[in-house]
Design an enzyme around this catalytic site. Structure first.
Site, PDB file in Angstrom:
ATOM      1  N   GLY A  35      24.351   2.738 -26.257  1.00 50.00           N
ATOM      2  CA  GLY A  35      23.606   1.555 -26.669  1.00 50.00           C
ATOM      3  C   GLY A  35      24.568   0.767 -27.115  1.00 50.00           C
ATOM      4  O   GLY A  35      26.034   1.652 -27.640  1.00 50.00           O
ATOM      5  N   THR A  36      25.204  -0.290 -26.779  1.00 48.10           N
ATOM      6  CA  THR A  36      26.838  -0.736 -27.011  1.00 48.10           C
ATOM      7  C   THR A  36      26.103  -2.340 -26.338  1.00 48.10           C
ATOM      8  O   THR A  36      25.529  -2.580 -26.161  1.00 48.10           O
ATOM      9  CB  THR A  36      27.537  -0.026 -25.440  1.00 48.10           C
ATOM     10  OG1 THR A  36      28.318  -0.224 -26.209  1.00 48.10           O
ATOM     11  CG2 THR A  36      27.448  -0.374 -24.425  1.00 48.10           C
ATOM     12  N   THR A  37      27.463  -2.665 -27.010  1.00 50.73           N
ATOM     13  CA  THR A  37      28.160  -3.815 -26.523  1.00 50.73           C
ATOM     14  C   THR A  37      29.567  -3.856 -24.975  1.00 50.73           C
ATOM     15  O   THR A  37      30.312  -3.497 -26.376  1.00 50.73           O
ATOM     16  CB  THR A  37      28.493  -5.034 -27.671  1.00 50.73           C
ATOM     17  OG1 THR A  37      27.081  -4.600 -28.361  1.00 50.73           O
ATOM     18  CG2 THR A  37      28.516  -6.370 -26.854  1.00 50.73           C
ATOM     19  N   ASP A  68      32.252  -1.826 -27.757  1.00 47.40           N
ATOM     20  CA  ASP A  68      32.388  -1.544 -28.950  1.00 47.40           C
ATOM     21  C   ASP A  68      32.594  -0.108 -29.415  1.00 47.40           C
ATOM     22  O   ASP A  68      32.946   0.988 -27.550  1.00 47.40           O
ATOM     23  CB  ASP A  68      30.813  -1.648 -30.076  1.00 47.40           C
ATOM     24  CG  ASP A  68      29.958  -0.726 -29.522  1.00 47.40           C
ATOM     25  OD1 ASP A  68      29.374  -0.039 -30.043  1.00 47.40           O
ATOM     26  OD2 ASP A  68      30.175  -0.985 -27.706  1.00 47.40           O
ATOM     27  N   LYS A  87      35.077   2.686 -24.598  1.00 47.88           N
ATOM     28  CA  LYS A  87      33.762   2.609 -23.531  1.00 47.88           C
ATOM     29  C   LYS A  87      34.125   1.430 -22.309  1.00 47.88           C
ATOM     30  O   LYS A  87      34.083   1.504 -21.233  1.00 47.88           O
ATOM     31  CB  LYS A  87      32.921   2.106 -23.277  1.00 47.88           C
ATOM     32  CG  LYS A  87      31.787   3.280 -24.182  1.00 47.88           C
ATOM     33  CD  LYS A  87      30.459   2.073 -25.628  1.00 47.88           C
ATOM     34  CE  LYS A  87      30.349   2.440 -26.423  1.00 47.88           C
ATOM     35  NZ  LYS A  87      29.394   2.334 -27.287  1.00 47.88           N
TER      36      LYS A  87
END
Lengths: 218, 217
Positions: free
Chosen positions: A19-21, A36, A52
């Protein structure tokens, strides 16, 4: 439901997701990618420092989001395929080729995989490019955002993006966007990784939590 | 957010929406879009006004089920006018917000609506109160709500400054609403703004073609 004295920790049974940006922006002469560093399994954070931004080739990187395992596997497979391809053509691969390879896997295994990769890099033919490959679509865009945290910054990036920013401005834009998203999304956080790719190569940078910009906080 | 959408299909008309309120130097601005949708694909009204006046200098804006919101605001308006007659003075903004909170909290199982109450009173000047879905009451310098608000969290976090002037606050609100309406398919139409200050109340409407345009990929 029976009560357990020592219930099994969540991270053993929940799927691991980034779950990320993630965000990628073109500037005059290259691209900047940012992400992130939080990886969650259900409600626990299983890795708070994961990078990432994964290299696919010297001047082509991809940003991972969605299921961590799926995204990493796609990136590794494409890394291998690009190496073979670049030996065959005896030249550095095009960003478009990398993006197409990612798209082919995402589309063919659309039902089984749940990962969204943003592919960005620099090549001699078209300079800096950003490709979004959501669910098997291939779309070249001036900038792209992805992951759960991206919903919160749609308004910000729409308002603040300008064509032909300098390298400095793009890096600031990426860091600001990541900071705002990490501030609102529970599944994004940790540190910010930023990769800048231009003619000269790729430069990786890690910005720690306390060095991120501060915005108005009640 | 997903829970809210499926619920709204059961309940009927919902204001999938974007609402906001901002405090500035001397007053508050409360604003919203103007779209009412049924389910996620039918726009039942393009020009609904979601800014309800509950007293001379106190406005409410509604997000969630339109029917619930109208019922609650009607009741709150009545209770507030009664209260202000008893007190023999204009009501406090906090009083209005508390009435909404009481109604939301005691009926939290049946209701599906959240409110922003903003206004001006003599005691504390301009104030903004948020009453959330379960009935929590919170005072904030600015606030956003509705389905479209997720897209502008980043923007408002970056751009809000305390003690803005009226012009700056107006531009901030219009920009934020335009950005949300550009991304959220259940927000749209025109922008309604109400500026509340000590001397009075002003209603501004910004039609779709006069909204600011941003970079469009």
């Amino acid at each position: 439901m029976s009560e357990e004295m020592f219930p099994e920790p969540e991270w053993l049974s929940e799927e691991v997701k980034t779950g990320t940006t993630i965000i990628a922006v073109t500037f005059d002469g290259g691209v900047v990618l940012g992400s992130d560093s939080r990886v969650s399994a259900g409600e626990s954070v299983v890795n708070r420092v994961m990078n990432k931004l994964s290299p696919l080739h010297d001047k082509i990187y991809c940003a991972l989001s969605g299921s961590a395992a799926d995204a990493q596997t796609i990136a590794e497979i494409v890394n291998y395929q690009l190496d073979v391809h670049s030996i065959e053509v005896e030249d550095d691969p095009l960003v478009c080729s990398a993006a197409t390879l990612v798209k082919n896997i995402s589309y063919k295994y659309k039902e089984e995989l749940s990962a969204h990769l943003i592919v960005a890099g620099w090549d001699r033919k078209k300079g800096g490019q950003v490709y979004a490959t959501l669910n098997g679509l291939l779309s070249r865009q001036p900038f792209a955002i992805g992951g759960s945290g991206s919903f919160y910054i749609h308004g910000f990036v729409d308002a603040e993006y300008r064509k032909n920013m300098t390298k400095r401005e793009s890096q600031e834009f990426v860091v600001n966007a990541l900071t705002l998203a990490m501030g609102r999304d529970g599944s994004s956080g940790g540190v910010a990784y930023v990769v800048t790719i231009d003619k000269g190569g790729a430069e990786e940078k890690c910005i720690l939590g306390n060095e991120l910009p501060r915005f108005f906080d009640q | 957010m997903e829970k809210q959408h499926s619920y709204s299909q059961v309940k009927g008309v919902s204001t999938g929406t974007t609402i906001l309120a901002v405090k500035f130097n001397g007053g508050v601005i409360i604003g919203s879009d103007s779209r009412a949708s049924m389910g996620e694909s039918y726009v039942s009204s393009k020009t609904i006004n979601k800014l309800i006046q509950v007293h001379d200098r106190i406005f409410c804006c509604i997000a969630g089920s339109l029917a619930d919101a109208q019922a609650v605001t009607k009741m709150a308006k009545f209770q507030l006018s009664f209260h202000s007659i008893q007190m023999e003075s204009p009501p406090l903004v906090k009083a209005a917000a508390s009435i909404m909170r009481e109604l939301c909290y005691s009926n939290k199982e049946e209701l599906q609506a959240g409110f922003i109450t903003a206004g001006w009173d003599r005691k504390k000047g301009p104030q903004i109160y948020v009453v959330s879905l379960g009935g929590m009451l919170l005072s904030q310098p600015f606030t956003i709500g509705g389905s479209g608000s997720t897209y502008i969290y980043g923007y408002v976090d970056a751009k809000f400054k305390p003690d803005m002037s009226l012009e700056e606050a107006k531009q901030f609100s219009i920009n934020a609403l335009a950005l949300a309406m550009g991304r959220d398919n259940v927000s749209g139409g025109v922008v309604h703004l109400v500026v509340i200050t000590e001397p009075g109340v002003k209603h501004i409407v910004v039609p779709g073609d006069k909204l600011p345009k941003f970079h469009d990929e």
